[in-house]
Design a protein around this motif. Sequence first.
Motif, PDB file in Angstrom:
ATOM      1  N   PHE A   1       0.644  -0.992   0.194  1.00 60.00           N
ATOM      2  CA  PHE A   1      -0.036  -0.100   0.085  1.00 60.00           C
ATOM      3  C   PHE A   1       0.811   1.271   0.097  1.00 60.00           C
ATOM      4  O   PHE A   1       1.950   1.296   0.704  1.00 60.00           O
ATOM      5  CB  PHE A   1      -0.833  -0.049   1.218  1.00 60.00           C
ATOM      6  N   ASP A   2       0.587   2.140  -0.913  1.00 52.20           N
ATOM      7  CA  ASP A   2       1.454   3.317  -0.961  1.00 52.20           C
ATOM      8  C   ASP A   2       0.587   4.656  -1.061  1.00 52.20           C
ATOM      9  O   ASP A   2       1.175   5.579  -1.143  1.00 52.20           O
ATOM     10  CB  ASP A   2       2.432   3.331  -1.945  1.00 52.20           C
ATOM     11  N   TYR A   3      -0.799   4.471  -0.839  1.00 52.03           N
ATOM     12  CA  TYR A   3      -1.401   5.797  -0.746  1.00 52.03           C
ATOM     13  C   TYR A   3      -2.795   5.375   0.134  1.00 52.03           C
ATOM     14  O   TYR A   3      -3.150   4.236   0.148  1.00 52.03           O
ATOM     15  CB  TYR A   3      -1.992   6.108  -2.143  1.00 52.03           C
ATOM     16  N   PHE A   4      -3.140   6.298   1.024  1.00 54.96           N
ATOM     17  CA  PHE A   4      -4.209   5.978   2.069  1.00 54.96           C
ATOM     18  C   PHE A   4      -4.988   7.376   1.952  1.00 54.96           C
ATOM     19  O   PHE A   4      -4.747   8.461   1.840  1.00 54.96           O
ATOM     20  CB  PHE A   4      -3.518   6.032   3.448  1.00 54.96           C
ATOM     21  N   LEU A   5      -5.967   6.911   2.410  1.00 46.13           N
ATOM     22  CA  LEU A   5      -7.310   7.847   2.365  1.00 46.13           C
ATOM     23  C   LEU A   5      -8.194   7.948   3.544  1.00 46.13           C
ATOM     24  O   LEU A   5      -8.392   6.587   4.200  1.00 46.13           O
ATOM     25  CB  LEU A   5      -8.280   7.632   1.083  1.00 46.13           C
ATOM     26  N   TRP A   6      -8.818   8.938   4.055  1.00 41.57           N
ATOM     27  CA  TRP A   6      -9.898   8.723   4.841  1.00 41.57           C
ATOM     28  C   TRP A   6     -11.217   9.262   4.253  1.00 41.57           C
ATOM     29  O   TRP A   6     -11.248  10.139   3.658  1.00 41.57           O
ATOM     30  CB  TRP A   6      -9.754   9.597   6.302  1.00 41.57           C
ATOM     31  N   TYR A   7     -12.099   8.567   4.415  1.00 42.48           N
ATOM     32  CA  TYR A   7     -13.739   8.920   3.935  1.00 42.48           C
ATOM     33  C   TYR A   7     -14.668   9.091   5.075  1.00 42.48           C
ATOM     34  O   TYR A   7     -14.627   8.315   6.240  1.00 42.48           O
ATOM     35  CB  TYR A   7     -14.299   7.648   2.925  1.00 42.48           C
ATOM     36  N   LYS A   8     -15.579   9.990   4.980  1.00 40.78           N
ATOM     37  CA  LYS A   8     -16.290  10.309   6.021  1.00 40.78           C
ATOM     38  C   LYS A   8     -17.902   9.776   5.479  1.00 40.78           C
ATOM     39  O   LYS A   8     -18.155  10.350   4.409  1.00 40.78           O
ATOM     40  CB  LYS A   8     -16.494  11.901   6.192  1.00 40.78           C
ATOM     41  N   LYS A   9     -18.788   9.382   6.312  1.00 41.31           N
ATOM     42  CA  LYS A   9     -19.807   9.045   5.788  1.00 41.31           C
ATOM     43  C   LYS A   9     -21.068   9.188   6.713  1.00 41.31           C
ATOM     44  O   LYS A   9     -21.109   8.704   7.781  1.00 41.31           O
ATOM     45  CB  LYS A   9     -20.101   7.356   5.554  1.00 41.31           C
ATOM     46  N   TYR A  10     -21.979  10.076   6.388  1.00 39.49           N
ATOM     47  CA  TYR A  10     -23.100  10.418   7.218  1.00 39.49           C
ATOM     48  C   TYR A  10     -24.276   9.379   6.679  1.00 39.49           C
ATOM     49  O   TYR A  10     -24.382   8.516   5.707  1.00 39.49           O
ATOM     50  CB  TYR A  10     -23.605  11.752   6.777  1.00 39.49           C
ATOM     51  N   PRO A  11     -25.328   9.157   7.675  1.00 44.54           N
ATOM     52  CA  PRO A  11     -26.416   8.135   7.348  1.00 44.54           C
ATOM     53  C   PRO A  11     -27.003   8.271   6.230  1.00 44.54           C
ATOM     54  O   PRO A  11     -27.371   9.392   5.645  1.00 44.54           O
ATOM     55  CB  PRO A  11     -27.298   8.229   8.648  1.00 44.54           C
ATOM     56  N   ALA A  12     -27.210   7.312   5.426  1.00 41.81           N
ATOM     57  CA  ALA A  12     -28.362   7.472   4.008  1.00 41.81           C
ATOM     58  C   ALA A  12     -27.287   7.904   3.003  1.00 41.81           C
ATOM     59  O   ALA A  12     -28.026   8.545   2.047  1.00 41.81           O
ATOM     60  CB  ALA A  12     -29.582   7.702   4.398  1.00 41.81           C
ATOM     61  N   GLU A  13     -26.128   8.270   3.172  1.00 41.22           N
ATOM     62  CA  GLU A  13     -25.391   9.029   2.184  1.00 41.22           C
ATOM     63  C   GLU A  13     -24.048   8.237   1.884  1.00 41.22           C
ATOM     64  O   GLU A  13     -23.689   7.128   2.598  1.00 41.22           O
ATOM     65  CB  GLU A  13     -25.022  10.365   2.555  1.00 41.22           C
ATOM     66  N   GLY A  14     -23.674   8.527   0.547  1.00 43.88           N
ATOM     67  CA  GLY A  14     -22.407   7.661   0.262  1.00 43.88           C
ATOM     68  C   GLY A  14     -21.237   8.407   0.787  1.00 43.88           C
ATOM     69  O   GLY A  14     -21.399   9.538   1.315  1.00 43.88           O
ATOM     70  N   PRO A  15     -20.165   7.723   0.955  1.00 43.18           N
ATOM     71  CA  PRO A  15     -18.686   8.104   1.568  1.00 43.18           C
ATOM     72  C   PRO A  15     -18.359   9.466   0.681  1.00 43.18           C
ATOM     73  O   PRO A  15     -18.590   9.256  -0.374  1.00 43.18           O
ATOM     74  CB  PRO A  15     -18.086   6.852   1.552  1.00 43.18           C
ATOM     75  N   THR A  16     -17.778  10.462   1.305  1.00 49.37           N
ATOM     76  CA  THR A  16     -17.013  11.302   0.967  1.00 49.37           C
ATOM     77  C   THR A  16     -15.774  11.417   1.020  1.00 49.37           C
ATOM     78  O   THR A  16     -15.384  11.387   2.344  1.00 49.37           O
ATOM     79  CB  THR A  16     -17.962  12.728   1.040  1.00 49.37           C
ATOM     80  N   PHE A  17     -14.833  11.776   0.265  1.00 49.10           N
ATOM     81  CA  PHE A  17     -13.445  11.876   0.618  1.00 49.10           C
ATOM     82  C   PHE A  17     -13.269  13.025   1.364  1.00 49.10           C
ATOM     83  O   PHE A  17     -13.745  14.181   1.405  1.00 49.10           O
ATOM     84  CB  PHE A  17     -12.788  12.168  -0.990  1.00 49.10           C
ATOM     85  N   LEU A  18     -12.105  12.889   2.325  1.00 46.28           N
ATOM     86  CA  LEU A  18     -11.797  13.708   3.303  1.00 46.28           C
ATOM     87  C   LEU A  18     -10.320  14.310   3.163  1.00 46.28           C
ATOM     88  O   LEU A  18     -10.229  15.409   2.958  1.00 46.28           O
ATOM     89  CB  LEU A  18     -12.161  13.282   4.672  1.00 46.28           C
ATOM     90  N   ILE A  19      -9.625  13.497   3.476  1.00 48.11           N
ATOM     91  CA  ILE A  19      -8.075  13.485   3.203  1.00 48.11           C
ATOM     92  C   ILE A  19      -7.003  12.376   2.773  1.00 48.11           C
ATOM     93  O   ILE A  19      -7.743  11.156   3.099  1.00 48.11           O
ATOM     94  CB  ILE A  19      -7.478  14.253   4.340  1.00 48.11           C
TER      95      ILE A  19
END
Lengths: 115, 115
Positions: B30-48
């Motif tokens: 693995f050489d790239y890492f991401l954080w996603y945020k998810k609210y209920p009933a929504e798809g994940p959204t990219f954070l950082i």
Amino acid sequence: GAGVSQSPSNKVTEKGKDVELRCDPISGHTALYWYRQSLGQGLEFLIYFQGNSAPDKSGLPSDRFSAERTGGSVSTLTIQRTQQEDSAVYLCASSLFSSSYNEQFFGPGTRLTVL
Amino acid sequence: DQQVKQNSPSLSVQEGRISILNCDYTNSMFDYFLWYKKYPAEGPTFLISISSIKDKNEDGRFTVFLNKSAKHLSLHIVPSQPGDSAVYFCAATYHGSGNTGKLIFGQGTTLQVKP
């Protein structure tokens, strides 16, 4: 709308029935991904499309699962002879290109319940 | 085989304090890492995100730290706000031959920020 859309938002089906889930990616996005999230689990990769071809189907759990993409746009995920363990939220994501440096935009998901 | 793990299913912090979400991985490729945020009933959204050539990336209130030797990354949110309450997913990928950009996700951590 400018985002990824999925339909239906909820699907309840009986064990043994076939279901089709639809994904409309963001216009112009060449890469499309299907993931699923089972209860208490993270998102699990299912299949990847580049244009209309699927060079990576490694995440499909069984031959009951198939997917296609037409016109480089809409994709459908089909589950045949559904089982209770197929119950999950199925998420579709699209990105401009297939590199992971390109942000994946997710749809709201389809919650599938198999009774 | 869980290649990306988030061992804390939930975290509760007071508004204004720091939130620290942790993630461990096992695959050295693995050489790239991401954080996603998810609210209920929504798809994940990219954070950082962060590349493996860095050990820190900062974007406003959000900072991601990467410790490659420990195969560990963390997301810091300072100061935490009630609107940050969501499920946070850690994800990883690599850019080897044939890379499709697919993401490998952890199980998620539910963050609750109390007013």
